[in-house]
Design a protein around this motif. Sequence first.
Motif, PDB file in Angstrom:
ATOM      1  N   THR A  89       0.810  -1.219   0.000  1.00 35.47           N
ATOM      2  CA  THR A  89       0.000   0.000   0.000  1.00 35.47           C
ATOM      3  C   THR A  89       0.846   1.272   0.000  1.00 35.47           C
ATOM      4  O   THR A  89       0.445   2.299   0.532  1.00 35.47           O
ATOM      5  CB  THR A  89      -0.925   0.019   1.230  1.00 35.47           C
ATOM      6  OG1 THR A  89      -0.117  -0.027   2.422  1.00 35.47           O
ATOM      7  CG2 THR A  89      -1.881  -1.158   1.221  1.00 35.47           C
ATOM      8  N   GLU A 129       1.509   3.421  -2.262  1.00 34.45           N
ATOM      9  CA  GLU A 129       0.889   4.569  -2.927  1.00 34.45           C
ATOM     10  C   GLU A 129      -0.200   5.202  -2.075  1.00 34.45           C
ATOM     11  O   GLU A 129      -0.529   6.374  -2.238  1.00 34.45           O
ATOM     12  CB  GLU A 129       0.304   4.141  -4.274  1.00 34.45           C
ATOM     13  CG  GLU A 129      -0.193   5.302  -5.120  1.00 34.45           C
ATOM     14  CD  GLU A 129      -0.639   4.858  -6.499  1.00 34.45           C
ATOM     15  OE1 GLU A 129      -1.379   5.616  -7.141  1.00 34.45           O
ATOM     16  OE2 GLU A 129      -0.249   3.753  -6.935  1.00 34.45           O
ATOM     17  N   THR A 153       5.803   0.351   2.863  1.00 33.19           N
ATOM     18  CA  THR A 153       6.245  -0.633   1.871  1.00 33.19           C
ATOM     19  C   THR A 153       6.158  -2.069   2.365  1.00 33.19           C
ATOM     20  O   THR A 153       6.424  -2.996   1.595  1.00 33.19           O
ATOM     21  CB  THR A 153       7.706  -0.340   1.457  1.00 33.19           C
ATOM     22  OG1 THR A 153       8.541  -0.352   2.633  1.00 33.19           O
ATOM     23  CG2 THR A 153       7.812   1.016   0.787  1.00 33.19           C
ATOM     24  N   GLY A 211      -5.011   1.644  -5.855  1.00 31.93           N
ATOM     25  CA  GLY A 211      -3.655   2.097  -5.575  1.00 31.93           C
ATOM     26  C   GLY A 211      -2.785   1.040  -4.935  1.00 31.93           C
ATOM     27  O   GLY A 211      -1.559   1.141  -4.966  1.00 31.93           O
ATOM     28  N   CYS A 212      -3.389   0.028  -4.322  1.00 33.44           N
ATOM     29  CA  CYS A 212      -2.587  -1.041  -3.745  1.00 33.44           C
ATOM     30  C   CYS A 212      -2.105  -1.983  -4.855  1.00 33.44           C
ATOM     31  O   CYS A 212      -2.690  -2.056  -5.933  1.00 33.44           O
ATOM     32  CB  CYS A 212      -3.372  -1.807  -2.685  1.00 33.44           C
ATOM     33  SG  CYS A 212      -4.763  -2.765  -3.318  1.00 33.44           S
TER      34      CYS A 212
END
Length: 289
Positions: free
Chosen positions: A109, A111, A116, A177-178
């Motif tokens: 996730t 973004e 990280t 986004g993930c």
Amino acid sequence: QAIFTSQCFNCIMTSKYNIITFLPVNLFEQFQEVANTYFLFLLILQLIPQISSLSWFTTIVPLVLVLSITAVKDATDDYVTLMYTVYVLQADLLLLSSSEPHGLCYIETAELDGETNMKVRQSLSVTSELGDPNNLARFDGEVVCEPPNNKLDRFCGTLYWKDCKYPLSNQNMLLRGCVLRNTETCYGLVIFAGPDTKLMQNSGRTKFKRTSIDRLMNTLVLWIFGFLVCMGVILAIGNAVWEKEVGALFQSFLPWDPPVDNFLFSAFLSFWSYVIILNTVVPISLYVR
């Protein structure tokens, strides 16, 4: 890879302008530059005959030219951006099943929250066995949930399926986004799409960005304008002294204009006249690059 079981509006425009908003928005952005605002102010002064000794034409032509050149450049850049159409099927999903045992799904996730490390999401046990596309095609569950919001770590909803209801939480969601990690395939139901996704809800309004060079140029223009005002004040004071001590002796030959009835008002008008006359200390082409 992610397979959706419903279709939603998922179009997002990243261009700054459209045909209707281009002119007002672009002019607003251009007049954020101090030099452009200065020359617009100067143009207004030149329309006042009592203080203007120069034609307004000498200012409006270069100003319009500078604004037009910048507008064409901005329109070209925005059009080039608009021409890059990207088709991405990406949304906030309710995880139904995956290729991993027990409906597990591993995601990154970065973004969304900058983290990280690997995270785990898991589907409901009643849907984790729907891995076969034929079974997914017959899935007719209904989800009732909260309206779109920007809470990345919270989701509240209920799945109604086969006369039963199952609570849903953030652990059952795959947000836009993930990135899937160590998971070959997952299947999900689209909950939010396009501007309703939590990622887009967090994006907020696009702000007008200004580079450090632009900020430096604005600062320099303000200093130059301050120097111009100082020169205008000094010259206006000189005009007042001359009009009081010497000019009054020539009233029979060089009378004041009808609106002017004393030396102070004459100095006030002279100040703005000097601002117009000395306007070239600020180059109008300063922001054209």
